[in-house]
Enzyme design. Structure first.
Site, PDB file in Angstrom:
ATOM      1  N   GLU A 423     -29.233  76.305  80.704  1.00  0.00           N
ATOM      2  CA  GLU A 423     -30.664  76.064  80.522  1.00  0.00           C
ATOM      3  C   GLU A 423     -31.443  77.367  80.315  1.00  0.00           C
ATOM      4  OE1 GLU A 423     -31.425  71.836  82.680  1.00  0.00           O
ATOM      5  OE2 GLU A 423     -31.112  73.521  84.028  1.00  0.00           O
ATOM      6  N   GLU A 493     -23.035  67.869  82.631  1.00  0.00           N
ATOM      7  CA  GLU A 493     -23.671  67.317  83.826  1.00  0.00           C
ATOM      8  C   GLU A 493     -23.940  65.838  83.582  1.00  0.00           C
ATOM      9  OE1 GLU A 493     -27.169  69.425  85.165  1.00  0.00           O
ATOM     10  OE2 GLU A 493     -26.268  71.391  84.719  1.00  0.00           O
TER      11      GLU A 493
END
Length: 962
Positions: A423, A493
């Site tokens: 991220e 994820e």
């Protein structure tokens, strides 16, 4: 030089630091002596980076009045609050975003350690030698400046990465003074915005390494495997010439020379390691060599010629008292728990772990995505403006982080992919990292989830894509660039394990296994980051007075903070089990499929059990051929045992470890299945007793009712209170969803519609020849919707049957949280039931629920989620016994019991808020809404919705002795 300096320009410098040696391979030990500097250090905390000068680093400085801290450790987790407090944010920077500047208020910890050299080291340090010894820091958050015996030797950033300094020329036999100044905030903090606690300190090992003349420097173990020929090729490149020996393989070659021999390959399922030695003139370094080859071929990730399916988890490093300062046994506990729950892969979110963890992955067998210590998530708040990964000034720091990860971990066979970080948006810096990594190590793949076009990566990676999108990707219908469409897909994820859940794992796994392109995923995440707290049990975000925090979003693991497996981990173990057991119990045939990628089934033994009404009446061994990966076999079960009993019958078949292994004991259950044979007989109660009116009461068989309200007051000698329809549950984290999500969040809507404050209107109490009927309407204030509810009571004189009929009225636009009845008992300690167990289960988390007869205390029925919420329901219950009552269901039901009301559970924020009352509250549910993983992912699939539809269900009550 003068030590009276206060310059702190290095704190806000975007460079990675100065003075450190080039990164190199890490190894746990060698015959060269080392001295651990872990232990008790003197400590002084200052509020700013420049509050104190550098005189504390000089020899002879008196730090006798300083406090003490443990190293490794975080100072905010020591001192009972005297050294500040932890801060938790998911992605928001807890300081103004003005890179590379940080606040003036910058907690700074000065650390002092005085040490003597071991006696056998004396005299081995040539004067002014640039070698002789290396001082290694394995992890310091977030920026450190180091002095040894009054000399400034450098400063560094990169919290979860090693840094070494040549210090041989500075050492003396005794009284060495090591001084380390650690700043909580630095320019490096902008690169470390991971979803975790901000915890400053020296939290990994500090070691002094003796470096004799001719000792090893950096070395690279290349150990490939040719799956066609069964041959391994070993070449060890070393900065210092030497020889490599592997006695078991009769290898004795010079460094840099390749040698090819027959070998057994390393995989996560068969982690074959060969012990070797790299011997240079001055040092012997043990090697643990695993031969394997990783390629991207035919659009798939292949190891040793076979595609792999990742059944993984994201792992932050965490201990509830020591934070990210983990010891070897804690790391080993993690690996053993993973292996025993059928996991085969770890993503080291979102930084390289302690290097000893990777040793364990090599030894026990886990695929590893090793992730760089890089995340700039907070820049999403300004649309990624000024993001460091797209700013050339920061590129040297990014490359330094990539190099320190790769060089440290390159000799681990378990590492199959390098991840650029997490991220951090997109930018030129990431491209530079990928190019450097490929140039240094072409034997592994490159991963980064944020690169949706796969410009810099070898795998299309996403997080929290819903089931439908994953299905489309598997079928090749996702679109995207031409390069992306030819790459394998993983969910780096998914299955956000926050609180009760995650739901829908079995549905994901079916999709993964149906499409070759889908190579599995990594559940978020391994452990709840709760901090042990005397008053709260475990603390989470906001419990330390942070002005910005993200609450219990930090508690989203498959294990609780004390590493007790959650129901989510038990569910995941079942979903990903490596042996599929299917069949028709009625015809006595079972189909066994080996779902491993590499291992055959020779390590497993199979057993059967035959059960009647939940009780095992026969067991035995089941002969199953040794199946290769992907192979199946039809196996005939024996004739059912003769019991002379009628009832619900089924086979249970289990795959067990045949012998003790490195990670599990003999008879450890690897996989199992239950195959129904005969169905349960319906519950029958003849309505032969008539209601008998009395003074304010009505008697029906063994039961007494209030004549005015129709409320059940007692059954035999058992008092019953508050029996009525119940539709509310204390919303789970996944019910409530995440505030940033734009899809429907059912927990929020349930409150909006008032389902937590339903009113019960009594319309009629009717008595006829064989029944007592109570008519009600259950509805929230301010809404037109309601549930027309009829309770019909009948009895055969001994037992009492309740039939509940529910008819929705109005326009119900939301599903119900639950649908059933709730009542209170004055006492209940033990519970027995025939149904799913031993743990909780919900509509989309019930794969691991085993049908059988179970027993528990009321307290043991509770699941201790760090933030209290709906928990503890047992599924598919046929009958339950507690508090002097036996309850049978028609059809099966969900059962839960607790010593507080749902309203109390809903109001609690920590487990310590729950105070047991004098009443045990029992829920018998006809239905429950699914769980999903909407705390950071999709909600439950529509088939798990509990829709407001007409329903009828019954319970039969009878008195029994506890």
């Amino acid at each position: 030089m003068s030590l009276r300096t206060t310059s702190t320009d290095y704190v806000e410098d975007v460079s990675p630091g100065s003075g450190a040696l080039p990164p190199r391979a890490w190894y746990a030990s060698s015959d060269a002596t080392s001295l651990s500097l872990n232990g008790t250090w003197r400590f002084r905390l200052s509020p700013t980076a420049d509050a104190e000068d550098d005189s504390f680093a000089s020899e002879g400085y008196d730090a006798g009045d300083w406090a003490e801290v443990a190293v490794p450790g975080h100072w905010v987790l020591q001192g009972d609050g005297a050294f500040g407090a932890p801060i938790y944010t998911n992605h928001l920077y807890p300081f103004p975003v003005d890179p590379p500047r940080v606040p003036t208020e910058n907690p700074t910890g000065d650390h002092l350690r005085v040490f003597d050299l071991p006696a056998d080291w004396s005299g081995e340090w040539p004067a002014q030698s640039q070698g002789g010894a290396v001082l290694r820091f394995d992890g310091v958050e977030s920026c450190a400046r180091v002095w040894l015996n009054g000399t400034d030797i450098g400063e560094f950033k990169g919290s979860r990465l090693p840094h070494e300094f040549a210090v041989g020329h500075l050492l003396k036999p005794a009284g060495n003074v090591l001084a380390v100044r650690v700043h909580q905030w630095s320019a490096g903090s902008y690169l470390e915005d991971q979803d975790q606690w901000w915890l400053p300190g020296i939290f990994r090992d500090v070691t002094l390494l003796h470096r004799p003349a001719g000792s090893a420097a950096d070395f690279f173990v290349h150990a490939s495997y040719d799956h066609v020929e069964g041959l391994g090729t070993l070449r060890v490149d070393s900065d210092v010439d030497g020889r490599v020996t592997v006695p078991e393989l009769d290898i004795d070659v010079a460094t840099g020379e390749p040698v090819t021999v027959p070998v057994e390959p390393w995989t996560a399922e068969t982690p074959r390691l060969y012990d070797g030695v790299l011997a240079t003139e001055g040092e012997r370094v043990p090697l643990r060599i695993g031969f394997r080859t990783i390629v991207l071929e035919d659009g798939l990730i292949k190891v040793n010629g076979r595609a792999v399916l990742f059944k993984g988890v994201n792992r932050h490093e965490w201990h509830p008292e020591r934070g990210r300062a983990l010891d070897l046994e804690t790391m080993r506990e993690d690996v053993l728990l993973m292996k025993r729950h059928n996991l085969n892969a770890v993503r080291t979110s979102h930084y390289p772990p302690h290097p000893a963890f990777l040793d364990l992955c090599d030894e026990y067998g886990l695929w590893v995505i090793d992730e760089c210590d890089l995340e700039t998530h907070g820049f999403t708040e300004q649309d990624w403006r000024d993001n460091p990964v797209d700013d050339d000034r920061w590129t040297p720091a990014l490359l330094d982080r990539a190099a320190r990860m790769v060089e440290r971990d390159k000799n681990h066979p378990s590492v199959v992919m390098w991840s650029l970080g997490n991220e951090a948006g997109t930018g030129r810096g990431l491209t530079a990292m990928a190019e450097w990594i490929r140039g240094r190590d072409g034997s592994r793949l490159v991963h980064y989830e944020g690169d949706w076009n796969c410009r810099d990566t070898d795998v299309y990676s996403r997080m929290y894509a819903d089931h439908a999108e994953v299905e489309r990707i598997g079928r090749g219908l996702d679109g995207g660039t031409h390069r992306r469409r030819g790459l394998p897909f993983i969910q780096c994820e998914y299955g956000h394990a926050m609180g009760n859940g995650p739901g829908g794992l079995a549905d994901y796994q079916r999709i993964f296994e149906a499409h070759e392109r889908l190579q599995g995923g990594f559940v978020w995440e391994w452990i709840d980051h709760g901090i042990k707290h005397a008053e709260l049990g475990y603390a989470y975000g906001g419990d330390f007075g942070e002005e910005l925090h993200d609450g219990n979003f930090v508690c989203d693991g498959l294990v609780f903070p004390d590493r007790t497996p959650s129901p989510g981990l038990v569910e995941y173990k079942k979903v990903i089990e490596p042996v599929r057991i299917e069949g028709d119990g009625a015809d006595g045939t079972v189909r066994i499929t080996n779902a491993y990628d590499f291992a055959d089934l020779s390590a497993l033994a199979f057993v059967w059990a035959y059960q009647v009404d939940g009780e095992t009446v026969g067991t035995g061994a089941l002969r199953v051929p040794v199946l290769a990966p992907g192979e199946s076999a039809e196996v005939k079960l024996p004739e059912p045992p003769e019991t002379g009993r009628s009832g619900e019958t089924l086979w249970t078949v289990r795959a067990l470890l045949a012998e003790e292994t490195a990670w599990g004991p003999k008879d450890h259950v690897v996989a199992w299945a239950q195959l129904p044979v005969g169905e349960r007989q319906p519950v029958s109660v003849a309505a032969s007793a008539a209601p008998v009116p009395g003074e304010g009461l009505i008697t029906l068989g063994p039961a007494v009712f209030d004549a005015r309200t129709g409320a059940l007051k007692s059954l035999g000698g058992v008092d019953v209170t508050g029996l009525r329809l119940d539709v509310w549950r204390a919303p789970t984290d996944n019910d409530d969803g995440a505030s940033w999500q734009d899809d429907t969040r059912w927990g929020v809507l349930w409150r909006t519609h008032g389902l937590h404050r339903m009113r019960h209107r009594l319309d009629a109490v009717e008595r006829d020849d064989d029944a007592l009927t109570v008519r009600t309407r259950v509805a929230p204030a301010a809404r037109e919707v309601g549930l027309r509810t009829v309770y019909r009571w009948t009895s055969d004189g001994t037992r009492l049957r309740l039939t509940v009929s529910v008819t929705p009225e109005g326009d119900w636009t939301v599903p119900l949280p639950r649908l059933g009845i709730r009542f209170g008992l004055a006492r209940a300690e033990r519970v027995e039931w025939y149904g799913g167990g031993p743990g909780e289960a919900y509509p989309d988390t019930r794969s691991a629920s085993v049908l059988g007869c179970w027993e528990s205390s009321v307290d043991e029925l509770q699941t201790p989620y760090v933030r209290p919420q709906e928990n503890g329901a047992r599924a598919d219950v046929r009958w339950a016994r507690l508090g002097g009552l036996r309850i049978e269901g028609d059809p099966e039901f969900w059962f839960s019991a607790r010593r507080w009301t749902t309203e109390h559970l809903d109001a609690a924020r920590h487990l310590t808020d729950l105070t047991p009352g004098d009443t045990v509250w029992v829920n018998l549910d006809h239905g429950q809404h699914g769980i999903g993983s909407q705390s950071c992912g999709p909600g439950p699939l529509p088939r798990y919705f509990l829709r407001a539809e007409p329903a009828e269900f019954s319970f039969v009550f009878s008195e029994t002795k506890e």
